[in-house]
Design a protein around this motif. Structure first.
Motif, PDB file in Angstrom:
ATOM      1  N   THR A  78       0.806  -1.292  -0.005  1.00 25.04           N
ATOM      2  CA  THR A  78      -0.115   0.155  -0.066  1.00 25.04           C
ATOM      3  C   THR A  78       0.951   1.199  -0.041  1.00 25.04           C
ATOM      4  O   THR A  78       1.715   1.583   0.938  1.00 25.04           O
ATOM      5  CB  THR A  78      -1.167  -0.121   1.100  1.00 25.04           C
ATOM      6  N   TYR A  79       0.699   2.293  -1.063  1.00 25.59           N
ATOM      7  CA  TYR A  79       1.458   3.309  -1.014  1.00 25.59           C
ATOM      8  C   TYR A  79       0.593   4.411  -1.200  1.00 25.59           C
ATOM      9  O   TYR A  79      -0.806   4.548  -1.330  1.00 25.59           O
ATOM     10  CB  TYR A  79       2.447   3.172  -2.375  1.00 25.59           C
ATOM     11  N   LYS A  80       1.166   5.496  -0.732  1.00 26.68           N
ATOM     12  CA  LYS A  80       0.358   6.955  -0.802  1.00 26.68           C
ATOM     13  C   LYS A  80       1.218   7.808  -1.766  1.00 26.68           C
ATOM     14  O   LYS A  80       2.571   7.814  -1.682  1.00 26.68           O
ATOM     15  CB  LYS A  80       0.081   7.480   0.114  1.00 26.68           C
ATOM     16  N   ARG A  81       0.409   8.675  -2.622  1.00 29.24           N
ATOM     17  CA  ARG A  81       1.351   9.576  -3.298  1.00 29.24           C
ATOM     18  C   ARG A  81       1.543  10.954  -2.558  1.00 29.24           C
ATOM     19  O   ARG A  81       0.537  11.397  -2.159  1.00 29.24           O
ATOM     20  CB  ARG A  81       0.861   9.820  -4.722  1.00 29.24           C
ATOM     21  N   LYS A  89       1.983   0.904   9.096  1.00 33.41           N
ATOM     22  CA  LYS A  89       0.972   0.060   9.378  1.00 33.41           C
ATOM     23  C   LYS A  89      -0.596   0.567   9.969  1.00 33.41           C
ATOM     24  O   LYS A  89      -1.409   0.395   9.745  1.00 33.41           O
ATOM     25  CB  LYS A  89       1.306  -1.093  10.318  1.00 33.41           C
ATOM     26  N   GLU A  90      -0.195   1.895  10.829  1.00 33.56           N
ATOM     27  CA  GLU A  90      -1.276   2.469  11.529  1.00 33.56           C
ATOM     28  C   GLU A  90      -2.242   3.032  10.323  1.00 33.56           C
ATOM     29  O   GLU A  90      -3.282   3.136  10.330  1.00 33.56           O
ATOM     30  CB  GLU A  90      -0.631   3.636  12.380  1.00 33.56           C
ATOM     31  N   GLU A  91      -1.513   3.677   9.321  1.00 28.82           N
ATOM     32  CA  GLU A  91      -2.354   4.296   8.387  1.00 28.82           C
ATOM     33  C   GLU A  91      -3.108   3.260   7.396  1.00 28.82           C
ATOM     34  O   GLU A  91      -4.464   3.487   7.129  1.00 28.82           O
ATOM     35  CB  GLU A  91      -1.318   4.669   7.059  1.00 28.82           C
ATOM     36  N   ILE A  92      -2.417   2.035   7.243  1.00 28.68           N
ATOM     37  CA  ILE A  92      -3.414   1.050   6.712  1.00 28.68           C
ATOM     38  C   ILE A  92      -4.481   0.566   7.422  1.00 28.68           C
ATOM     39  O   ILE A  92      -5.522   0.138   6.960  1.00 28.68           O
ATOM     40  CB  ILE A  92      -2.397  -0.174   6.179  1.00 28.68           C
ATOM     41  N   GLU A  93      -4.271   0.460   8.640  1.00 31.90           N
ATOM     42  CA  GLU A  93      -5.424  -0.052   9.596  1.00 31.90           C
ATOM     43  C   GLU A  93      -6.469   0.921   9.663  1.00 31.90           C
ATOM     44  O   GLU A  93      -7.598   0.503   9.844  1.00 31.90           O
ATOM     45  CB  GLU A  93      -4.808  -0.577  11.122  1.00 31.90           C
TER      46      GLU A  93
END
Length: 190
Positions: A66-69, A79-83
């Motif tokens: 999982t990536y963000k631009r 991990k926290e952002e994905i959760e």
């Protein structure tokens, strides 16, 4: 020089491959071959994934794919952002979640008593006022039984509304209450 039609086919093959990408978010209108000067370019517009589609990830692993631009680059999500994305994707409101290892002892009885009194002052004939505290909490959404798992207990909403301070901090260690008071020129209005 590669043929843009072949690149387009390769894009769609990967885009629709669940082993490569967990969800297809592009439609036919997002992909086009455009001639600019003597070059044929494949232009792909990637739409923003909706709340319920996130996280979008590659290679069957949300934690590593999982990536963000941000500005000019793509950065791997923590991990926290994905959760948080998984929680936000749920159709069930976050405050409706039944908390593990919390029970009616985590409720501050005085807070519930004050609420009950204010509710009674506003709606003196309301049928919920005849309920005991746990039944009232259930009617308010602060206590529930999850029909899928049969798990029953205090909800996030119930804890935040009526919980003891220590219990709230146990569930949400970074919890901080903040409020702003705005005064009106009219002393009768807050």
């Amino acid at each position: 020089m590669r043929n843009p039609k072949n690149l387009q086919q390769e894009f769609w093959d990967n885009h629709n491959n669940r082993q490569k990408l967990n969800i297809s978010i592009c439609s036919n209108s997002d992909v086009e071959v455009k001639k600019i000067n003597e070059y044929q370019l494949l232009i792909i517009h990637i739409p923003r994934a909706t709340r319920t589609q996130r996280p979008v990830y590659i290679n069957n692993n949300p934690m590593t794919g999982t990536y963000k631009r941000n500005y000019e680059g793509d950065y791997r999500c923590h991990k926290e952002e994905i959760e948080q994305m998984f929680r936000d994707a749920s159709n069930e409101p976050q405050d409706f979640q039944v908390l593990d290892n919390f029970n009616f002892n985590d409720i501050d009885p005085e807070t519930l008593k004050v609420f009950r009194q204010r509710f009674s002052n506003r709606e003196p004939d309301h049928p919920w006022l005849a309920y005991n505290d746990q039944q009232l909490l259930h009617q308010l959404g602060g206590w529930r039984r999850d029909r899928n798992s049969s798990k029953e207990g205090l909800t996030v909403a119930g804890l935040l509304m009526f919980g003891r301070e220590r219990s709230i901090l146990d569930a949400f260690p970074h919890y901080s209450l903040d409020y702003q008071e705005k005064f009106s020129d009219d002393p009768e209005k807050r």
